[in-house]
Design a protein around this motif. Structure first.
Motif, mmCIF file in Angstrom:
data_model
loop_
_atom_site.group_PDB
_atom_site.id
_atom_site.type_symbol
_atom_site.label_atom_id
_atom_site.label_comp_id
_atom_site.label_asym_id
_atom_site.label_seq_id
_atom_site.Cartn_x
_atom_site.Cartn_y
_atom_site.Cartn_z
ATOM 1 N N TYR A 162 -5.878 6.262 -1.356
ATOM 2 C CA TYR A 162 -6.360 5.614 -0.159
ATOM 3 C C TYR A 162 -6.917 6.616 0.839
ATOM 4 O O TYR A 162 -7.796 6.297 1.619
ATOM 5 N N PHE A 171 0.854 -1.183 0.000
ATOM 6 C CA PHE A 171 0.000 0.000 0.000
ATOM 7 C C PHE A 171 0.894 1.239 0.000
ATOM 8 O O PHE A 171 1.505 1.576 1.005
ATOM 9 N N VAL A 209 -9.175 1.548 2.154
ATOM 10 C CA VAL A 209 -8.474 0.344 1.686
ATOM 11 C C VAL A 209 -9.327 -0.906 1.866
ATOM 12 O O VAL A 209 -8.825 -2.011 1.717
#
Length: 821
Positions: free
Chosen positions: A274, A268, A279
């Protein structure tokens, strides 16, 4: 103390078209792991004593021109590049730690190979050999890429996921990934529901219909029948996936309920996306990762980072991005109202943006630094042993290509206790971890190691997974998702391929009668063994029961009781005749023949007891022979009685010479002669091909027929035919003698008895041949009882009636009067 500069290039990844600083959060740990490794080595007097390592950090910007420019500047140490001119040899790099993708590593190797400078790559997919001129100087801090393909296939096979989507970049590396993985999946019986080639970032703006392309991909991802998607998760693909997921939210408006299976690139790190979307779409993702362990002291090192440090040119930008604040002397002061204090805690940053535990990529960088350090230590130790010049001259005399043989043979245990070494291809000998990514509403995440894949395991299974530790997406209700083109064919059914569909798509057809399939997704049914039969569901074989006429079942009990009742009745009649043996009705037509007939009938009624119960060798031999002989005696006795009537009538005619044939001797001879013929046939049968116990496994589908095999079928029909011949002769003689004017004429009764006898046995033959198992035996028993009862009833019941109920008629005068009438 002499200072030797060691140059390490760490390439940062970011989104093209966005300021590179916006993506520094996740990759910043890579820089810190590099700094931490160099710091540990410089403080360790057992490695490179009197020598300190230095480094440079450059950004490739994912641009070939910039990568080449930065590589040249690393070699020549100039802001402007002058080919073949070395300035300040003391600061020449001895090794380079390359980028996280093969394209960047290839660009770096193109230049470094000319100068024989070793490069330790971090890319999971090696550049093609044809693209590398000096492959000798390339090392990869990751296992051979084929092991990652194997790990993905084994992971899918472990969960029986055979209907999956695959996504990769639309470049050479992505095409290689798609072709290699698709081929390996098809070999293992796994089909691809779709393959998606994502648009290259450089071409997105030039593609007029890129919106339609991404929209079509978004619709694929929301298809409910494809529950697993394999993603070659490099930075380029992740960017496109983010755009696709944006369209899912805005236009498609259907959930993406998928199990994502990611390659070891996955992390990530795309912060802006995000922060907007969260997420949760990747909750429950499974990914491969190059094996990593927690390095002692690394988290304390992270806690000690100071945003006011002048030595770190990245930390201030990182701090502003991570905590959403700004320092008054940076360019972000006007964009944010919150001011950075420097007291913020790094552990409060959500895991999607920055992790306190060392990531797999950072762990590889950490090991790469140590590998170079150990190789340098081995090289300098070797020179010292050979008396080489020390000091500044010693350092200047070292060239990068001299490091190669020491890197090739490097083998050491790092501070976490893991062994680090390269194989003959210059690739790391290591395992893959299986990571389960668990996300939380506050954008934090947890990485759980749920298994491992050991590519060099000598055991049958290279993959081991603890399924109980896996957290699945909430859509799957905490159960392992089923990823199949269609539901599996249950036992009892077989797979039939659908026309013009992938081989994983099929219909389920029921097994034919008599066949079964006892596993899911079988291609063919099979027959049970001869001593078993299929159940109703056609998914299992059951043992066949023995089939024979038993005393424990109603039919056997009924026939046995009936045989005993007829036997008792015959014995009762015999007793009545014995008690009244001197009366005229008993004496009529030869009393001895009457007794012989009754005894033979008694034995006929007892014969069925040999047919009831499980047959064995002795009972099989006695059944038909006893039946044949006893019935022959009965038929012979009846024939003698009939002939007695005929001879008695003929002897009364004038001049007849038949009187000499009347008497016990002639009748006894007739009975013995006829019976001996049958007995001889039975002896021949028993001596040549006797009956025996046999098991008929095919007559009945669910039972094994325990029967008496007649051995010689011809002899069986000879014996049965002989009895029938005697009965036919009896019937013909009695029929013509039924109206003879004799006082004691029994011919009419014998005629009726033979009519019953012949009717029973004529109907017996087709019935016997059309029945199977115990019912065949029951038919024969019934025929024996019915024919014997017909003789007993027709011949003896009228006489018993007179003897018992009308004794006044049992006199010579009455019999003569009835005979005249």
């Amino acid at each position: 103390m002499e200072m030797q500069q060691f140059l390490v290039c760490v390439c940062q990844f970011f989104v093209d078209g966005v300021n590179s600083l916006s993506t520094i959060l996740k990759n910043y740990q890579h820089v810190l792991s590099l700094v931490f490794a160099v710091k540990e080595i410089n403080e360790n007097h057992n490695i490179l004593p009197n020598i300190s390592l230095g480094f440079h950090v450059r950004d490739s910007h994912h641009d070939a021109q910039i990568t080449y420019q930065n590589t040249l500047s690393l070699v020549f140490h100039q802001k402007r590049t002058f080919l073949n001119y070395h300035c300040d040899m003391q600061k020449s790099p001895v090794a380079v730690i390359g980028g996280l993708d093969s394209e960047t590593s290839l660009h770096i190797a193109t230049i470094l190979g000319l100068y024989k400078i070793p490069q330790i790559m971090l890319c999971l997919y090696a550049p093609a050999e044809s693209d590398v001129t000096q492959r000798t100087f390339l090392y990869r801090m990751v296992p051979d890429e084929i092991h990652q393909y194997t790990g993905l296939v084994e992971l899918l096979l472990h969960f029986q996921w055979k209907w999956v989507g695959i996504m990769a970049m639309g470049d050479d590396e992505g095409e290689k990934f798609l072709q290699t993985l698709t081929h390996m999946l098809s070999q293992k019986g796994i089909c691809t529901a779709f393959t998606v080639r994502m648009l290259l970032q450089g071409s997105i703006l030039g593609v007029l219909n890129f919106y339609d392309t991404f929209l079509s991909i978004a619709k694929l991802l929301t298809k409910p029948d494809v529950k697993v998607c394999v993603l070659n998760a490099d930075a380029h693909v992740i960017l496109d996936v983010q755009m696709v997921l944006n369209l899912v939210v805005m236009d498609v408006k259907r959930p993406v309920n998928k199990v994502w299976v990611m390659t070891a690139h996955w992390d990530f790190f795309m912060v802006p996306f995000y922060r907007m979307k969260g997420v949760d779409v990747f909750h429950g993702t499974l990914s491969l990762a190059v094996h990593s362990s927690e390095i002692p002291g690394f988290q304390n090192f992270l806690h000690a980072q100071n945003p006011n440090s002048s030595e770190d040119g990245f930390i201030m930008v990182f701090w502003e991005q991570a905590f959403g604040c700004s320092f008054p002397y940076t360019g972000m002061a006007e964009d944010t109202e919150r001011r950075c204090t420097g007291e913020e805690k790094m552990e409060s940053i959500p895991g999607a943006f920055f992790e306190m535990s060392m990531t797999s990529h950072s762990y590889s960088i950490y090991n790469a630094v140590y590998a170079v350090a150990h190789a340098l230590h081995a090289m300098y130790s070797s020179k010292n042993k050979h008396g080489a010049m020390r000091g500044r001259g010693h350092l200047e005399s070292s060239t990068p290509h001299q490091l190669y043989p020491f890197l090739e043979k490097i083998s050491f245990n790092n501070t976490a206790g893991d062994k680090v070494s390269f194989d003959e291809k210059g690739e790391l000998i290591a395992e893959f971890d299986i990571i389960n990514w668990v996300t939380f509403p506050n954008q934090s995440l947890s990485k759980v190691k749920v298994g491992r894949m050991d590519p060099r395991s000598t055991l049958y299974r290279q993959l081991s997974i603890n399924e109980e530790s896996i957290t699945w997406h909430s859509h799957f209700n905490k159960t392992i998702p089923i990823a199949l083109c269609n539901p599996p064919c249950l036992p009892g059914y077989i797979k039939q391929k659908k026309e013009e569909a992938p081989f994983c798509c099929y219909t389920c057809d029921e097994c034919p009668v008599g066949n079964i399939s006892n596993e899911t997704d079988m291609y063919d049914c099979f027959e049970c063994s001869e001593d078993q039969y299929p159940n109703k569901e056609r998914n299992n074989c059951l043992p066949k029961k023995l089939n024979f006429l038993s005393y424990h079942e109603p039919l056997g009990i009924f026939l046995g009781v009936l045989a005993l009742l007829f036997s008792l009745t015959t014995a009762l009649v015999f007793g009545i005749f014995m008690k009244n043996g001197s009366t005229p009705i008993v004496k009529a037509n030869n009393r001895d023949l009457t007794y012989c007939l009754l005894i033979s009938l008694l034995l006929c009624f007892l014969c069925p007891l040999l047919f009831i119960g499980q047959p064995y060798g002795m009972t099989c031999q006695l059944r038909q022979t006893a039946f044949g002989i006893v019935f022959s005696v009965a038929m012979s006795s009846l024939l003698a009685k009939t002939l007695t009537v005929v001879l008695a009538f003929k002897s009364t005619q004038p001049g007849s010479k038949m009187k000499k044939w009347l008497g016990k001797k002639s009748t006894t001879f007739a009975v013995l002669c006829c019976s001996c013929i049958q007995a001889s046939l039975c002896m021949v049968w028993l001596c040549t091909d006797p009956p025996f116990q046999d098991l008929d496994l095919n007559a009945l589908p669910e039972e094994i027929v325990v029967e008496c095999n007649e051995g010689s079928a011809k002899m069986f029909y000879f014996i049965l035919g002989y009895v029938g011949l005697l009965a036919l002769i009896n019937f013909i003689v009695a029929f013509f003698a039924r109206k003879l004017p004799d006082t004691f004429n029994e011919a009419r009764f014998i005629t009726f008895s033979m009519l019953v006898f012949c009717s029973v046995w004529v109907s017996f033959v087709p019935t016997y041949l059309s029945t199977k198992g115990k019912y065949t035996v029951a038919v024969e028993i019934f025929s024996i009882l019915a024919s014997s009862a017909g003789i007993l009833t027709c011949i003896f019941f009228p006489k018993c009636y007179i003897i018992v109920l009308r004794p006044e008629l049992n006199t010579k005068e009455q019999l003569k009067r009835r005979g005249k009438n």
